[in-house]
Design a protein around this motif. Structure first.
Motif, short mmCIF file in Angstrom:
data_model
loop_
_atom_site.label_atom_id
_atom_site.label_comp_id
_atom_site.label_asym_id
_atom_site.label_seq_id
_atom_site.Cartn_x
_atom_site.Cartn_y
_atom_site.Cartn_z
N HIS A 87 -9.77 40.08 37.26
CA HIS A 87 -10.63 40.36 36.11
C HIS A 87 -9.97 39.41 34.93
O HIS A 87 -9.02 39.12 34.95
N ALA A 89 -9.29 40.33 30.93
CA ALA A 89 -9.36 41.42 30.34
C ALA A 89 -9.49 41.25 28.71
O ALA A 89 -8.40 40.53 28.34
N TYR A 125 -13.06 49.22 33.55
CA TYR A 125 -13.35 48.10 34.21
C TYR A 125 -14.83 48.06 34.70
O TYR A 125 -15.45 49.04 34.90
N GLU A 135 -12.30 43.48 32.50
CA GLU A 135 -11.53 44.84 31.92
C GLU A 135 -11.78 44.75 30.41
O GLU A 135 -11.53 43.65 29.84
N HIS A 185 -5.13 39.59 28.75
CA HIS A 185 -4.41 38.99 29.84
C HIS A 185 -5.76 38.62 30.93
O HIS A 185 -6.73 38.87 30.89
N HIS A 187 -6.10 38.47 35.34
CA HIS A 187 -5.43 39.31 36.58
C HIS A 187 -6.06 38.48 37.67
O HIS A 187 -7.06 38.22 37.76
N HIS A 225 1.84 42.54 30.08
CA HIS A 225 1.53 41.23 31.01
C HIS A 225 0.55 40.35 30.31
O HIS A 225 -0.55 40.98 29.94
FE FE2 Z 1 -5.85 44.23 34.01
#
Ligand code: FE2
Length: 295
Positions: A87, A89, A125, A135, A185, A187, A225
């Motif tokens: 995803h 985010a 999500y 996200e 972030h 992912h 992250h």
């Molecule tokens: Fe995430």
């Protein structure tokens, strides 16, 4: 237009994801139906069109470009287990903005895929109409994060009470993502975790901030992250092919050109080719995902 939208770009706090020495600032998806997907990101995600090109368009918040959508007649649909996007985010400024987006999504019957309390953040999500993961989240203040002696940060996946979030926000008309929203972030789906640790930590210089079974979380400046990598759908999968729909590439922005130069030099020792185009360096990662390094 609300007051917040007419103001200059929001000042970003010193400990914000986007204020760190490196952060993700752009994601580029190849889509099959460009007008439909672009309209969806504008209507549902509240992004505004900022630029158009022959092959697509770039959407963003305020003057900040975040997402480029392009289309290509040759692109085939990526299989679910292909390396690529898990995803993108979008980090909103606070819990109220998360709730306001939730109310907007609910009023537009947008199907959600889940909602989690990760201790460091609260996240919702969903997926776009072509299945690209999204996200929407807000961070808890860093003073509430639990940093451990080994330098990692405590994260978990607990249920998030969406009804409570919905109930506590004012139901103003919604005019788009709040000023200050960015990509907190990205992912990714990769095929091997030790390889991801080697790439994001040892080569790009991000900190290993958390591990889940089958996933690693990497951050710059002790952020929880900026990049996560998992093998939940993609363990051992072959490299992503170039002409696939989904994530084409994303950009990591380095504040300090020296840190980027260090990363580029390490890529060279791994034999990963880096193309320089103006001030941007482009490469293809070990799983076939495009990555641009900007500074
Ligand atoms: Fe995430």
């Amino acid at each position: 237009m609300t007051t917040s939208q007419t103001m200059q770009p929001t000042e970003i706090a010193a400990d914000h994801a986007l204020a760190m020495p490196a952060h993700v600032d752009h994601s580029h998806l190849v889509v099959a139906d460009l007008p439909m997907v672009s309209t969806w990101y504008q209507r549902i995600m509240g992004l505004k069109p900022l630029e158009t090109s022959a092959s697509g368009e770039t959407l963003g918040v305020g003057s900040r470009p975040l997402l480029t959508l392009t289309t290509s007649g040759n692109a085939t649909k990526a299989p679910r287990n292909a390396p690529g996007l898990f995803h993108t985010a979008f980090l909103v400024p606070n819990r109220e903005e998360l709730g306001r987006w939730l109310a907007h999504a609910a009023h537009n019957n947008v199907g959600l895929q889940g909602a989690s309390d990760h201790l460091v953040s609260e996240a919702i999500y969903l997926a776009d109409p072509e299945g690209n993961g999204i996200e929407v989240y807000r961070d808890r203040p860093r003073s509430e994060w639990n940093f451990k002696p080994d330098g990692t940060v405590g994260m978990d996946t607990l249920p998030l009470n969406l009804q409570a979030l919905y109930d506590e926000v004012p139901k103003h008309e919604w005019h788009g993502m709040a000023e200050g929203t960015g990509i907190g972030h990205i992912h990714l789906q990769v095929s091997d975790i030790p390889e991801a640790d080697a790439f994001f930590r040892d080569v790009l210089g991000l900190g290993l901030m958390a591990r889940y079974p089958g996933a690693s979380f990497f951050g710059s400046g002790k952020y929880h992250h900026h990049v996560a990598a998992n093998i939940w759908n993609s363990r051992g999968a072959p490299k992503r092919e170039t002409q696939m729909t989904g994530l084409s590439d994303y950009t990591i922005q380095f504040k300090d050109a020296t840190e980027r130069a260090t990363a580029v030099a390490k890529l060279d020792t791994l034999g990963i080719a880096v193309d320089r185009n103006g001030d941007t360096y482009s490469l293809v990662d070990p799983w076939g995902i495009g990555l641009k390094l900007a500074a």
